[in-house]
Design a protein around this motif. Structure first.
Motif, PDB file in Angstrom:
ATOM      1  N   GLU A   1       0.707  -1.215  -0.020  1.00 17.43           N
ATOM      2  CA  GLU A   1      -0.071  -0.029   0.020  1.00 17.43           C
ATOM      3  C   GLU A   1       0.943   1.286   0.012  1.00 17.43           C
ATOM      4  OE1 GLU A   1      -4.269   0.584   1.925  1.00 17.43           O
ATOM      5  OE2 GLU A   1      -2.850  -0.390   3.283  1.00 17.43           O
TER       6      GLU A   1
ATOM      7  N   THR B   1      -2.485   7.694  -1.045  1.00 21.65           N
ATOM      8  CA  THR B   1      -3.109   7.898  -2.488  1.00 21.65           C
ATOM      9  C   THR B   1      -2.582   9.284  -2.839  1.00 21.65           C
ATOM     10  OG1 THR B   1      -4.959   8.964  -1.424  1.00 21.65           O
ATOM     11  CG2 THR B   1      -4.816   6.492  -2.034  1.00 21.65           C
TER      12      THR B   1
ATOM     13  N   ARG C   1      -7.951  -1.313   9.230  1.00 22.09           N
ATOM     14  CA  ARG C   1      -8.364  -0.934   7.829  1.00 22.09           C
ATOM     15  C   ARG C   1      -7.497  -0.635   6.705  1.00 22.09           C
ATOM     16  NH1 ARG C   1     -13.832   0.207   6.900  1.00 22.09           N
ATOM     17  NH2 ARG C   1     -13.225   1.780   5.252  1.00 22.09           N
TER      18      ARG C   1
ATOM     19  N   GLN D   1      -4.688   3.455   3.242  1.00 15.74           N
ATOM     20  CA  GLN D   1      -5.570   4.221   2.501  1.00 15.74           C
ATOM     21  C   GLN D   1      -7.166   4.426   3.097  1.00 15.74           C
ATOM     22  OE1 GLN D   1      -5.604   2.708  -1.541  1.00 15.74           O
ATOM     23  NE2 GLN D   1      -3.172   2.769  -1.811  1.00 15.74           N
ATOM     24  N   ASN D   2      -7.525   3.072   3.244  1.00 16.66           N
ATOM     25  CA  ASN D   2      -8.761   3.128   3.783  1.00 16.66           C
ATOM     26  C   ASN D   2      -9.014   3.247   5.230  1.00 16.66           C
ATOM     27  OD1 ASN D   2      -9.997   2.383   1.241  1.00 16.66           O
ATOM     28  ND2 ASN D   2      -9.531   0.156   1.777  1.00 16.66           N
ATOM     29  N   GLY D   3      -8.261   3.242   5.949  1.00 14.89           N
ATOM     30  CA  GLY D   3      -8.200   3.376   7.660  1.00 14.89           C
ATOM     31  C   GLY D   3      -7.286   4.570   8.162  1.00 14.89           C
TER      32      GLY D   3
ATOM     33  N   SER E   1      -7.645   8.022   5.465  1.00 12.62           N
ATOM     34  CA  SER E   1      -9.294   8.400   5.177  1.00 12.62           C
ATOM     35  C   SER E   1      -9.334   9.033   6.510  1.00 12.62           C
ATOM     36  CB  SER E   1     -10.008   7.227   4.978  1.00 12.62           C
ATOM     37  OG  SER E   1     -11.159   7.214   4.952  1.00 12.62           O
TER      38      SER E   1
END
Length: 444
Positions: A5, A8, A158, A161-163, A166
């Motif tokens: 990962e 972003t 998460r 990126q998603n945890g 974000s």
């Protein structure tokens, strides 16, 4: 194994790194120390030390992580294989484990107060007694600590990126917006300018050797350097991003939050004739009594608590991430399980700290409660030691061409700035850290 990962965007990385750096220390202790140690004179010293000492260390950690694309332990092993330097990464993991075990206790107090504030349960009892009751209550302390850690675990589990990214994209802008609202409210109170004067008026006669040393120490502690958190965070960063520019943004945001904190707190405190204080007393005893006396004070205090909670959580994410990343090794399938196992282990190890103001208050180490002893160990021993080792590692073990490439310093101006950075990291930072280290241990 290379990290799967990445952040972003550069903004995502900057907000996450700034969130890690901006914690409780910048909000509940720093403004008071500025106000009682020379005001603007102290703030100027802090700014200079942050740029000359803290920022070189921050860039040093960025270079280690981004050049290897590995988490803390593996990054040192990659650069210096077959040596003992990987223990710098392990030291960072141990430091963050201990730090989060008692930091989460304070996070639990904030969640407890926020719940009481929203439900109207803060009224009817003197705030000093209320705070004493909250921290002495074993059930409230443990439930609050666990709730804080569960939120931290869920976000870290998460992923990047998603945890973490974000969550920081929402929490960090919200933190700045809440600060601006509180600043505007505080600055419009009658007599607010006395608080601004207390906080920012330069008084060079109030500077002492101790306040200078504190400004120096705070300059690198306030940026989360010394525990290899930024090594791990920068390992998820694209090679396209400019590390020096990112570090400048993070330093700027950290300084801005410290300034905002003072301008939100002291005008209100002075307007109502309350004695300013530092640490837990400011947040849990002084500020509730201040906000109680102004229109919609309960709402503004709830906003302030939410702000503190965001600052505490964004720092907690980075502490848990460095540990999880070292065990998951970039394998996202392991991340969720590792996050929960490590998080719950931190909770169990933090139980004595949570109970050290109540049922375990008689248990002491060198005259300190479990909570205070853990705080002293991290702040006065482990963090300075980690920062010192990192300041040695980069100039000694990293190749000059790698450093030049990572910092994009191949232009004539870039090479001059690079030489200045390396000089600060090789000579100035170690001496400054060593002086602060010895002073904190009472040896200097």
């Amino acid at each position: 194994m290379q990290q799967k990962e990445q952040w972003t965007s550069k903004l995502g990385f900057i907000l996450a790194a700034a969130g890690s750096a901006i914690g409780l220390g910048a909000i509940w202790k720093f403004p008071y120390v500025v106000g009682t140690s020379g005001g603007g004179a102290f703030f100027l010293l802090f700014l200079l030390f942050t740029v000359l000492i803290g920022m070189p260390l921050l860039i040093g950690e960025f270079v280690i992580g981004r050049s290897t694309q590995r988490e803390a332990v593996s990054a040192y092993q990659t650069i210096a294989p077959g040596t003992g330097w990987h223990w710098v990464g392990r030291l960072g993991i141990v430091t963050c484990f201990i730090l989060l075990s008692f930091y989460s206790v304070v996070g639990g107090w904030i969640m407890n107060y926020l719940l009481r504030s929203v439900t109207g349960q803060l009224k009817g009892l003197p705030y000093d007694k209320l705070f004493g009751q909250v921290i002495a209550d074993p059930v409230a302390s443990l439930v609050g600590q666990l709730a804080f850690l569960v939120v931290t675990i869920v976000i870290v589990a998460r992923g990047i990126q998603n945890g973490i990214e974000s969550a920081n994209k929402y929490m960090m802008p919200a933190l700045f917006i809440l600060f601006i609202i509180l600043m505007l409210r505080s600055l419009t109170l009658e007599g607010a300018m006395a608080g601004v004067s207390f906080f920012l008026s330069p008084d060079f006669s109030a500077l002492t050797s101790q306040s200078v040393l504190y400004a120096m120490g705070q300059s690198f502690f306030s940026l989360s350097v010394g525990v290899s958190v930024m090594v791990t965070y920068s390992s998820y960063l694209s090679k396209k991003e400019n590390l020096t520019r990112s570090a400048s943004f993070i330093v700027g945001m950290n300084l801005l939050v410290s300034l905002f904190a003072g301008l939100a707190i002291f005008p209100a405190v002075f307007s109502l004739g309350v004695e300013p204080t530092a640490g837990p007393g400011l947040l849990f005893i002084v500020l509730p009594s201040v906000f109680e006396q102004i229109p919609f004070g309960g709402l503004f205090f709830a906003v302030f608590l939410a702000l503190f909670l965001f600052a505490t959580l964004t720092s907690a994410f980075s502490m848990l991430e460095i540990i999880v990343a070292s065990f998951a090794k970039g394998e996202e399938k392991k991340r969720k399980t590792t996050s929960w196992l490590v998080g719950l282990l931190i909770f169990l190890c933090g139980v004595p700290s949570a109970l050290s103001f109540g049922v375990l208050k008689e248990v002491t180490f060198f005259g300190k409660t479990v909570f205070d002893a853990a705080d002293f160990l991290v702040s006065n021993v482990l963090m300075p030691l980690g920062a010192l080792l990192i300041s040695f590692f980069v100039p000694l073990k990293m190749k000059r061409e790698v450093l030049l490439a990572e910092l994009k310093a191949n232009s004539p101006l870039g090479k001059r700035l690079f030489a200045g950075w390396l000089l600060m990291l090789r000579y100035v930072a170690p001496i400054a850290i060593l002086v602060v280290f010895l002073h904190s241990l009472g040896l200097f």
